[in-house]
Design an enzyme around this catalytic site. Structure first.
Site, PDB file in Angstrom:
ATOM      1  N   LYS A  80      37.856  52.749  58.140  1.00  0.00           N
ATOM      2  CA  LYS A  80      38.327  51.324  58.279  1.00  0.00           C
ATOM      3  C   LYS A  80      38.800  50.392  59.280  1.00  0.00           C
ATOM      4  O   LYS A  80      39.041  50.725  59.999  1.00  0.00           O
ATOM      5  CB  LYS A  80      39.485  51.658  57.484  1.00  0.00           C
ATOM      6  CG  LYS A  80      38.935  50.411  56.214  1.00  0.00           C
ATOM      7  CD  LYS A  80      38.418  50.773  54.602  1.00  0.00           C
ATOM      8  CE  LYS A  80      38.791  49.053  53.601  1.00  0.00           C
ATOM      9  NZ  LYS A  80      38.390  49.936  52.356  1.00  0.00           N
ATOM     10  N   GLY A 184      38.436  40.719  37.321  1.00  0.00           N
ATOM     11  CA  GLY A 184      37.872  39.926  38.845  1.00  0.00           C
ATOM     12  C   GLY A 184      36.335  40.511  39.051  1.00  0.00           C
ATOM     13  O   GLY A 184      35.392  40.821  37.682  1.00  0.00           O
ATOM     14  N   GLY A 187      36.716  44.569  36.879  1.00  0.00           N
ATOM     15  CA  GLY A 187      37.192  43.977  36.028  1.00  0.00           C
ATOM     16  C   GLY A 187      36.080  43.177  34.881  1.00  0.00           C
ATOM     17  O   GLY A 187      35.825  43.213  33.658  1.00  0.00           O
TER      18      GLY A 187
END
Ligand code: NAD
Length: 364
Positions: A80, A184, A187
């Site tokens: 990451k 968002g 969702g």
């Protein structure tokens, strides 16, 4: 600032600090493991309070990607990147070009993509400088790769189906009420899929325009953000923040199933056990929110058949079922079983034994 003594250090293979004089770009790339292949994981852009906070995030998130990729049976390790910047104020092509040079300098040991605070457009700029980037494709209906959120939502739906089957012994979501916290990117797509599957929706979001959109498009009932977790629903889908399932919220839950997209939904490991004790079926977050990484990985590999990628994401159903069945058979919380299965795949058998011992000593 410490690395090796940090609570978040977990035998990471490498941590790179980067700085670009011209743009002020600064941050970290953490490579947790390349045991299964190059470390694959998104780039987060966030206004961190401190270097320690950014480094801690990179260490935790890269470790999480190792587990997520391993469990999703992807030939990738975990990594990451975090860029320390407020994306609303500091955002320029030059900055993402500089980040692209950082990624390229790692020679393919790390492959980046979008994450919180970065977009498909940003990654397209990164791609000017390196081939080790994904999540940039365009195509009808998103095609293969591109924006990961619809794919993540589809995977979450599959995990939810498995958890519903485990909890209620029924196939499908028709007629069930699902409470969605956060409408968002993921969702909202999840609401669409649930609506198509015949579920009733209750939604909450701190951004009123997002709930209004879901109410208009899918007839969702809107409740206040502080009421959604304890809403009277069959299923709760946390799709906003991490850490929402804790000692305070769990006793108030009414849903029998929890299946959502948010990362790190359990505040602590004890909370997974609390859910088990309450008889609530928890579909482990990183097992069911892997649809996006499965799609961007396929894009990176040059896959062009979106039906094949859809089918790959569809396997989240069987994978979640396997976790839940093993958890039930062994009397363990599903999140522990997911961790053990991921470690087994990473061939971290000795540590898996340690996890088991820790679990056993916990229960006796
Ligand atoms: P997003 O920022 O688009 O959506 C999050 C939504 O939650 C926003 O609408 C925000 O207003 C709302 N929100 C914030 N705080 C809230 C609160 N207290 N109560 C109710 N709503 C609140 O992010 P997203 O891309 O949809 O991701 C959602 C979650 O899923 C995140 O935890 C993310 O890490 C995780 N996730 C996303 C993907 C992906 O493909 N986008 C993949 C894996 C995991």
């Amino acid at each position: 600032m410490t690395i090796f003594a940090s609570a978040d250090f977990d035998g990471h293979e490498a941590v790179h600090a980067f700085y670009d004089r011209a743009t002020g770009l600064q941050g970290f790339v953490a490579l947790h493991s390349t045991a299964l292949g190059p470390a694959f994981g998104g780039c987060r852009m966030w206004a961190y309070d401190s270097e320690d906070a950014a480094l801690g995030d990179a260490l935790r998130l890269s470790r999480g990607m190792s587990y997520k990729n391993a469990l999703a049976e992807l030939p990738y390790g975990g990594g990451k990147a975090v860029i320390m910047a407020d994306g609303r104020r500091v955002r320029s092509p030059a900055l993402f070009e500089a980040f692209g040079r950082v990624v390229d300098s790692l020679g393919g040991r790390y492959i980046t993509a979008e994450d919180v605070g970065t977009s498909v457009e940003d990654m397209r700029v990164v791609a000017r400088m390196t081939a080790h980037v994904s999540g940039i494709a365009t195509g009808a209906d998103g095609g293969v790769g591109g924006d990961p959120s619809p794919k993540t939502a589809y995977g979450v739906l599959q995990g939810m189906r498995a958890a519903v089957e485990m909890a209620f012994g029924r196939d499908g979501l028709d007629g069930l009420t699902v409470a969605v916290q956060g409408v968002g990117h993921v969702g909202f797509h999840l609401c669409r899929l649930l609506h198509e599957a015949g579920a009733h929706l209750v939604v909450a979001d701190v951004a009123a325009e997002n709930t209004a959109r879901a109410a208009e498009a899918f007839g969702a009932r809107i409740v206040a953000p502080d009421a959604i977790l304890a809403e009277d629903a069959d299923v709760l889908a946390p799709c906003a923040l991490g850490g929402v399932l804790d000692a305070k919220s769990i006793p108030e839950l009414k849903a029998s199933v929890i299946a959502g997209a948010a990362n790190n939904q359990l505040a602590t490991d004890d909370d997974g056990r609390r859910l088990l004790e309450r008889g609530i079926v928890y579909a482990p977050d990183y097992a069911i929110n892997a649809g996006g990484i499965i799609a961007v990985a396929a894009e990176h590999e040059g896959e062009t058949d979106s039906a094949a990628v859809h089918a790959r994401i569809g396997r989240i159903y069987a994978r979640t079922m396997a976790i839940l069945e093993r958890a039930r058979a062994e009397g363990r919380p599903p999140h522990e079983v997911a961790d053990i299965m991921a470690r087994e795949r990473m061939q971290l058998a000795p540590q898996a034994e340690l996890v088991r011992e820790a679990v056993l000593s916990d229960t006796h």
